[in-house]
Design an enzyme around this catalytic site. Structure first.
Site, PDB file in Angstrom:
ATOM      1  N   GLU A 237       0.847  -1.190   0.000  1.00 44.33           N
ATOM      2  CA  GLU A 237       0.000   0.000   0.000  1.00 44.33           C
ATOM      3  C   GLU A 237       0.885   1.244   0.000  1.00 44.33           C
ATOM      4  OE1 GLU A 237      -4.055  -1.276   2.341  1.00 44.33           O
ATOM      5  OE2 GLU A 237      -2.437  -0.420   3.548  1.00 44.33           O
ATOM      6  N   CYS A 238       0.663   2.124  -0.949  1.00 47.66           N
ATOM      7  CA  CYS A 238       1.351   3.410  -1.026  1.00 47.66           C
ATOM      8  C   CYS A 238       2.867   3.219  -0.928  1.00 47.66           C
ATOM      9  CB  CYS A 238       0.808   4.359   0.031  1.00 47.66           C
ATOM     10  SG  CYS A 238       1.126   6.106  -0.338  1.00 47.66           S
ATOM     11  N   GLY A 239       3.491   3.568   0.199  1.00 43.95           N
ATOM     12  CA  GLY A 239       4.932   3.415   0.311  1.00 43.95           C
ATOM     13  C   GLY A 239       5.391   1.985   0.104  1.00 43.95           C
TER      14      GLY A 239
END
Length: 445
Positions: A336-338
């Site tokens: 997720e994201c990073g």
């Protein structure tokens, strides 16, 4: 006085600490109240309204209890009622609002717009409004009065005056509040030494704040010395909604290898708790310590965080990168994201330096030219991710400043924002590897 619902589960009375806007000092007030009441021997259960994964860690440090997100856009009323059960056995509930009290999206989601006012209306917890009164005097009462009258289903119990310049200034503001019939719970002079630090996203994690214990202790003393703690506790009211069953969440696997360190820590506490309640085991590992996911795990989950601040360390973490590649050869890995960025080919940091990442996906992201991506997301999966099948509808939230330079892989989902408009950040997939820019909050009903 506590509210009793369904058997022996007991909830104490509650308050929501909110404000007209961000940046008014409500987090400092929240942490000070948690610390001050804890110092009096009270057990206080913190909550956070909205999709924030930073404040709950600060709440936990101040209160000694896990803070839980309650989000009216992403969560249905039953889920919120179940999560509220975290307060069982405590003496008082304090929920911190997000943004301004009435700020939410235009189109309602699962049970509201995401505004803190929706949570107040649902739970019955009155609002304590933190007002930044710098630069005004009696006019602050007009702001308070407008907020008190905005929605008949939301009770504003009173205000805390923040950033008061002098005793004369305080007297003038109090005069206006008295004339308007608005209760004042206390006044706080400006105190920069206890304001929370910021960084490039406006977010600093609790574990990254070396003076956190000192800040919380100072905030507790500051609040106790200037606010009427007894009056605030008396203003709290019982939880209006019936308690739901303890909440589970569909786990991504039975044994979950979870990246967990300063680079990967943005995961909602209610999800981890929900996975455990569903019987899953979480096996944490640290990419920054050059650890690989456990071979005993059946899936790997890389949360968001700040990998761009640790690009060199992650690029040099060969045990982590090689282990993650081996894992993804036979078992699912989701980011997720990073975490998604770290699964990609490379991250370009704000100085323009390229750092090679795991290469499970072809994604290349850059922080050299910042562009904010912020808002709720509703995603229909085109392919499965760990714990969710193709076609599943997920609610989440996206917040980052990265720009996509390359994204050659197959789109993972059809993603829209809270208004129903298409979002180009669809996530991507390749083999057992999947990733999204949004952070999962809950499965949509």
């Amino acid at each position: 006085m506590a509210s009793r619902e369904r058997g022996q589960r007991v909830l104490p009375d509650g308050l929501i600490i909110s404000a007209p806007a961000s940046g008014t000092g409500k987090t400092t007030v929240m942490l000070g109240l948690l610390g001050a009441y804890r110092g009096r021997g009270l057990t206080v259960q913190p909550f956070k309204s909205g999709p924030d994964y930073i404040d709950p860690a600060f709440h936990r440090a101040a209160s000694g209890r896990h803070s839980v997100n309650l989000d009216t856009w992403a969560m249905g009323a039953d889920r919120i009622a179940g999560l509220a059960g975290a307060a069982s056995g405590s003496d008082l509930i304090l929920a911190e609002g997000s943004m301004g009290l009435f700020d939410g999206v235009a189109r309602a989601g699962a049970s509201g717009t995401g505004a803190s006012a929706d949570l107040s209306a649902m739970t019955g917890w009155p609002v304590v409004l933190v007002l930044d009164v710098s630069g005004q005097a009696q006019s602050a009462a007009a702001v308070a009065l407008g907020f008190a009258r905005m929605r008949p289903d939301v009770t504003v119990a009173g205000v805390v005056l923040n950033r008061v310049a002098s005793p004369r200034h305080e007297a003038l503001v109090r005069f206006g509040m008295e004339a308007a019939g608005v209760r004042v719970f206390g006044a706080l002079p400006r105190r920069p030494s206890i304001e929370m630090p910021e960084r490039h996203l406006g977010l600093v994690q609790a574990e990254e704040t070396p003076e956190l214990d000192r800040i919380i202790a100072d905030a507790a003393d500051f609040v106790a010395g200037h606010l009427d703690l007894d009056a605030l506790r008396d203003a709290a009211r019982p939880t209006r909604m019936a308690l739901g069953a303890p909440v589970t969440a569909t786990p991504p696997g039975q044994r979950i290898a979870l990246a967990r360190d300063a680079a990967f820590s943005f995961v909602y506490p209610h999800l981890l708790d929900g996975w455990r309640r569903a019987g899953a085991e979480i096996l944490p590992f640290s990419p920054l310590a050059d650890e690989a996911p456990s071979d005993d795990a059946d899936c790997c989950w890389l949360p968001g965080g700040y990998p761009e601040l640790h690009g060199g360390a992650l690029a040099a973490a060969t045990t982590f990168r090689d282990g993650l590649r081996r894992f993804a050869g036979t078992r699912p890995v989701h980011g997720e994201c990073g975490g998604y960025m770290a699964m990609g080919a490379a991250i370009v940091d704000k100085a323009g330096t390229r750092h090679e990442m795991a290469g499970l996906l072809g994604l290349v992201t850059s922080f050299e030219k910042r562009r904010m991506h912020l808002g709720y997301r509703l995603a229909r999966l085109a392919a499965p991710i760990p714990g969710q099948s193709a076609g599943a509808l997920l609610r989440g939230h996206e917040f980052h400043y990265s720009t996509i330079l390359e994204q050659p892989d197959i789109a993972l989902a059809d993603v829209v924002d809270a208004n129903g408009d298409a979002v180009p950040e669809t996530g991507s997939r390749r083999g057992f590897a999947t990733g999204t820019f949004f952070h999962l909050i809950a499965e949509a009903a």
